[in-house]
Motif scaffolding. Sequence first.
Motif, PDB file in Angstrom:
ATOM      1  N   ASP A 176       0.825  -1.215   0.000  1.00 16.68           N
ATOM      2  CA  ASP A 176       0.000   0.000   0.000  1.00 16.68           C
ATOM      3  C   ASP A 176       0.857   1.261   0.000  1.00 16.68           C
ATOM      4  O   ASP A 176       0.482   2.288  -0.586  1.00 16.68           O
ATOM      5  CB  ASP A 176      -0.933   0.014   1.212  1.00 16.68           C
ATOM      6  CG  ASP A 176      -2.100  -0.943   1.046  1.00 16.68           C
ATOM      7  OD1 ASP A 176      -2.397  -1.336  -0.099  1.00 16.68           O
ATOM      8  OD2 ASP A 176      -2.713  -1.312   2.071  1.00 16.68           O
ATOM      9  N   GLU A 177       2.018   1.199   0.654  1.00 18.88           N
ATOM     10  CA  GLU A 177       2.923   2.351   0.680  1.00 18.88           C
ATOM     11  C   GLU A 177       3.588   2.574  -0.682  1.00 18.88           C
ATOM     12  O   GLU A 177       3.878   3.714  -1.062  1.00 18.88           O
ATOM     13  CB  GLU A 177       3.997   2.138   1.749  1.00 18.88           C
ATOM     14  CG  GLU A 177       3.452   2.141   3.180  1.00 18.88           C
ATOM     15  CD  GLU A 177       4.504   1.711   4.185  1.00 18.88           C
ATOM     16  OE1 GLU A 177       5.639   1.400   3.750  1.00 18.88           O
ATOM     17  OE2 GLU A 177       4.195   1.671   5.395  1.00 18.88           O
ATOM     18  N   LEU A 178       3.805   1.494  -1.414  1.00 12.99           N
ATOM     19  CA  LEU A 178       4.510   1.593  -2.693  1.00 12.99           C
ATOM     20  C   LEU A 178       3.591   1.877  -3.866  1.00 12.99           C
ATOM     21  O   LEU A 178       4.023   2.467  -4.867  1.00 12.99           O
ATOM     22  CB  LEU A 178       5.272   0.282  -2.963  1.00 12.99           C
ATOM     23  CG  LEU A 178       6.406  -0.092  -2.001  1.00 12.99           C
ATOM     24  CD1 LEU A 178       6.984  -1.448  -2.412  1.00 12.99           C
ATOM     25  CD2 LEU A 178       7.497   0.972  -2.000  1.00 12.99           C
ATOM     26  N   PHE A 179       2.342   1.462  -3.763  1.00 15.76           N
ATOM     27  CA  PHE A 179       1.459   1.499  -4.931  1.00 15.76           C
ATOM     28  C   PHE A 179       0.096   2.080  -4.564  1.00 15.76           C
ATOM     29  O   PHE A 179      -0.555   1.622  -3.624  1.00 15.76           O
ATOM     30  CB  PHE A 179       1.273   0.085  -5.495  1.00 15.76           C
ATOM     31  CG  PHE A 179       0.320   0.009  -6.657  1.00 15.76           C
ATOM     32  CD1 PHE A 179       0.679   0.499  -7.907  1.00 15.76           C
ATOM     33  CD2 PHE A 179      -0.939  -0.550  -6.502  1.00 15.76           C
ATOM     34  CE1 PHE A 179      -0.197   0.436  -8.981  1.00 15.76           C
ATOM     35  CE2 PHE A 179      -1.824  -0.613  -7.569  1.00 15.76           C
ATOM     36  CZ  PHE A 179      -1.447  -0.123  -8.813  1.00 15.76           C
ATOM     37  N   ASP A 180      -0.316   3.090  -5.315  1.00 13.86           N
ATOM     38  CA  ASP A 180      -1.613   3.734  -5.113  1.00 13.86           C
ATOM     39  C   ASP A 180      -2.432   3.555  -6.396  1.00 13.86           C
ATOM     40  O   ASP A 180      -2.168   4.189  -7.414  1.00 13.86           O
ATOM     41  CB  ASP A 180      -1.429   5.216  -4.807  1.00 13.86           C
ATOM     42  CG  ASP A 180      -2.749   5.944  -4.575  1.00 13.86           C
ATOM     43  OD1 ASP A 180      -3.816   5.303  -4.677  1.00 13.86           O
ATOM     44  OD2 ASP A 180      -2.708   7.157  -4.306  1.00 13.86           O
ATOM     45  N   VAL A 249       0.063  -4.340 -13.143  1.00 15.55           N
ATOM     46  CA  VAL A 249       0.365  -2.926 -12.910  1.00 15.55           C
ATOM     47  C   VAL A 249       1.356  -2.738 -11.762  1.00 15.55           C
ATOM     48  O   VAL A 249       1.842  -1.622 -11.532  1.00 15.55           O
ATOM     49  CB  VAL A 249      -0.918  -2.118 -12.624  1.00 15.55           C
ATOM     50  CG1 VAL A 249      -1.803  -2.087 -13.861  1.00 15.55           C
ATOM     51  CG2 VAL A 249      -1.679  -2.679 -11.421  1.00 15.55           C
ATOM     52  N   PHE A 250       1.659  -3.821 -11.053  1.00 16.44           N
ATOM     53  CA  PHE A 250       2.626  -3.729  -9.947  1.00 16.44           C
ATOM     54  C   PHE A 250       3.183  -5.116  -9.686  1.00 16.44           C
ATOM     55  O   PHE A 250       2.467  -6.116  -9.757  1.00 16.44           O
ATOM     56  CB  PHE A 250       1.949  -3.205  -8.676  1.00 16.44           C
ATOM     57  CG  PHE A 250       2.865  -3.176  -7.465  1.00 16.44           C
ATOM     58  CD1 PHE A 250       3.724  -2.111  -7.261  1.00 16.44           C
ATOM     59  CD2 PHE A 250       2.863  -4.214  -6.544  1.00 16.44           C
ATOM     60  CE1 PHE A 250       4.572  -2.089  -6.171  1.00 16.44           C
ATOM     61  CE2 PHE A 250       3.700  -4.199  -5.449  1.00 16.44           C
ATOM     62  CZ  PHE A 250       4.560  -3.128  -5.258  1.00 16.44           C
ATOM     63  N   ARG A 251       4.493  -5.142  -9.385  1.00 17.15           N
ATOM     64  CA  ARG A 251       5.152  -6.412  -9.052  1.00 17.15           C
ATOM     65  C   ARG A 251       6.181  -6.155  -7.960  1.00 17.15           C
ATOM     66  O   ARG A 251       6.981  -5.218  -8.048  1.00 17.15           O
ATOM     67  CB  ARG A 251       5.842  -7.007 -10.279  1.00 17.15           C
ATOM     68  CG  ARG A 251       6.747  -8.213  -9.969  1.00 17.15           C
ATOM     69  CD  ARG A 251       7.563  -8.618 -11.183  1.00 17.15           C
ATOM     70  NE  ARG A 251       6.731  -9.269 -12.165  1.00 17.15           N
ATOM     71  CZ  ARG A 251       6.715 -10.590 -12.372  1.00 17.15           C
ATOM     72  NH1 ARG A 251       7.503 -11.376 -11.644  1.00 17.15           N
ATOM     73  NH2 ARG A 251       5.942 -11.110 -13.292  1.00 17.15           N
ATOM     74  N   ALA A 255      12.017 -11.645  -3.066  1.00 16.59           N
ATOM     75  CA  ALA A 255      13.422 -11.453  -2.697  1.00 16.59           C
ATOM     76  C   ALA A 255      13.721  -9.992  -2.374  1.00 16.59           C
ATOM     77  O   ALA A 255      14.718  -9.688  -1.703  1.00 16.59           O
ATOM     78  CB  ALA A 255      14.324 -11.930  -3.829  1.00 16.59           C
ATOM     79  N   ASP A 256      12.859  -9.068  -2.833  1.00 14.24           N
ATOM     80  CA  ASP A 256      13.104  -7.641  -2.602  1.00 14.24           C
ATOM     81  C   ASP A 256      12.416  -7.111  -1.342  1.00 14.24           C
ATOM     82  O   ASP A 256      12.622  -5.951  -0.981  1.00 14.24           O
ATOM     83  CB  ASP A 256      12.623  -6.823  -3.810  1.00 14.24           C
ATOM     84  CG  ASP A 256      13.474  -7.062  -5.040  1.00 14.24           C
ATOM     85  OD1 ASP A 256      14.536  -7.703  -4.918  1.00 14.24           O
ATOM     86  OD2 ASP A 256      13.060  -6.622  -6.139  1.00 14.24           O
ATOM     87  N   VAL A 272       7.296 -16.405  -7.072  1.00 11.75           N
ATOM     88  CA  VAL A 272       8.487 -15.589  -6.845  1.00 11.75           C
ATOM     89  C   VAL A 272       8.175 -14.119  -6.613  1.00 11.75           C
ATOM     90  O   VAL A 272       9.062 -13.351  -6.261  1.00 11.75           O
ATOM     91  CB  VAL A 272       9.475 -15.716  -8.024  1.00 11.75           C
ATOM     92  CG1 VAL A 272       9.968 -17.156  -8.162  1.00 11.75           C
ATOM     93  CG2 VAL A 272       8.834 -15.242  -9.328  1.00 11.75           C
ATOM     94  N   ALA A 273       6.913 -13.717  -6.795  1.00 12.45           N
ATOM     95  CA  ALA A 273       6.592 -12.294  -6.663  1.00 12.45           C
ATOM     96  C   ALA A 273       5.124 -12.115  -6.307  1.00 12.45           C
ATOM     97  O   ALA A 273       4.269 -12.934  -6.642  1.00 12.45           O
ATOM     98  CB  ALA A 273       6.900 -11.546  -7.964  1.00 12.45           C
ATOM     99  N   LEU A 274       4.872 -11.027  -5.621  1.00 12.22           N
ATOM    100  CA  LEU A 274       3.509 -10.575  -5.388  1.00 12.22           C
ATOM    101  C   LEU A 274       3.163  -9.612  -6.510  1.00 12.22           C
ATOM    102  O   LEU A 274       3.920  -8.686  -6.799  1.00 12.22           O
ATOM    103  CB  LEU A 274       3.413  -9.895  -4.026  1.00 12.22           C
ATOM    104  CG  LEU A 274       2.030  -9.466  -3.533  1.00 12.22           C
ATOM    105  CD1 LEU A 274       1.983  -9.535  -2.018  1.00 12.22           C
ATOM    106  CD2 LEU A 274       1.696  -8.059  -4.004  1.00 12.22           C
ATOM    107  N   ARG A 275       2.013  -9.827  -7.160  1.00 12.64           N
ATOM    108  CA  ARG A 275       1.658  -9.048  -8.346  1.00 12.64           C
ATOM    109  C   ARG A 275       0.242  -8.484  -8.204  1.00 12.64           C
ATOM    110  O   ARG A 275      -0.637  -9.144  -7.646  1.00 12.64           O
ATOM    111  CB  ARG A 275       1.738  -9.924  -9.595  1.00 12.64           C
ATOM    112  CG  ARG A 275       3.091 -10.567  -9.811  1.00 12.64           C
ATOM    113  CD  ARG A 275       3.040 -11.618 -10.905  1.00 12.64           C
ATOM    114  NE  ARG A 275       2.674 -11.033 -12.193  1.00 12.64           N
ATOM    115  CZ  ARG A 275       2.334 -11.764 -13.264  1.00 12.64           C
ATOM    116  NH1 ARG A 275       2.319 -13.078 -13.191  1.00 12.64           N
ATOM    117  NH2 ARG A 275       2.017 -11.162 -14.394  1.00 12.64           N
TER     118      ARG A 275
END
Length: 283
Positions: A176-180, A249-251, A255-256, A272-275
Motif C-alpha cells: 500500500d505504501e509503494l502502490f496507489d 500494474v505492480f510487481r 526477494a526484494d 516468486v513475486a507478489l503481483r
Amino acid sequence: MKVDIQNHVDHLPALNGITVSSTHDTHILDETCLMLSNLLTRRSNCMASKAPTICDGTGSDDAKLYEIDRDLSISVITESDTEDVLDLLKRFFFKDEPLNTYVQLGECKELEKYCTKSLGEHSSYKAVNSRGEIVGVILNGTIMKPQPDDEPPAKLAANCAHPKFRKIMALMDHVDELFDIFALYPDIDRFLDCKIISVDTRYRGMGIAGMLTDRTLEYASQNDIKLIHVLCSSHFSARVMEKMNFMEVFRLPYADYLVDGEQVFEPEKPHVALRILTKRLDQ
C-alpha cells in the motif's frame, strides 16, 4: 530370492480356494508363485474395471476416495454460506496459498474475519456441485476512493494478534505504501477487489476459477464498477487472470521485500513475486 518367496508361501494357508502347502520343492514353489501372480492380476483387472471415477483430495494414504461431480453451477454467496465458505478455505486456501504455506499459518481467526467481512455485499460467488457442496469461491469487496478529509486507514498489521498472519499483513501494508491504484487511475472512484480465489484441489483444472471470475466481471458491469483489482501472491492465480486479459500494474519480488535486511518470504517456485493485476471494463 527363493528363500524370501518361500517364507511368504509357508504362511499362506489358502487364497480363493487355492491351497498352498508348505514345501521347499523349487518346482512346486515356482508353479505356486506363478498361480498367485496370475490370480492377483485377474483380481486387479476386475477391480479396476468396476471402479468409479475417483480422486484423492488430500494425497494421504488414509484419505477417503471421492467421486468428482462435474454438474456445477455458479451462484452468489450470502451470509448463510459463511460456515461452508470457511470450511472450504480452511481445507484449501489456508493451507495452499503460498504465503500461508511458507509461514505455516495454521488456525487464524483474523484471516477468517478478513475472508468473510465483505460477504454482505453479495458480490462474491461460489461454484456448487449437484450435491450442494461448495467446490470453489471468489471473494470480492468494493473499495472506495479516499476523500481528502478522511482519516488515514489503520495499518493492517497494527491490530493483528496472530504473529504469522501479522507478517503477511505487514507485507500488504508495504505494498500500500509503494502502490496507489487511485493515482494510476485518477478517474476511478471505486473498484472491485478480488480478495481470494480458492478451488477444491479435486476440482482444479476444470476452469472453475475462470467461471467465478466471469461472474464477477458480470457483477461489476451490472453495478457500473469500471475496474477490477486482483492482488496475486500465487503464480497460478496470476496466470488465470492474465488469460482473462488482466494487466499487471505492480510487481514486488519476494526477494526484494526485506525487514531488518533479511528476506521475509521465500515460497516455493514458481511463486516468486507478489503481483497486482487489473482490468478496466469501460475500455
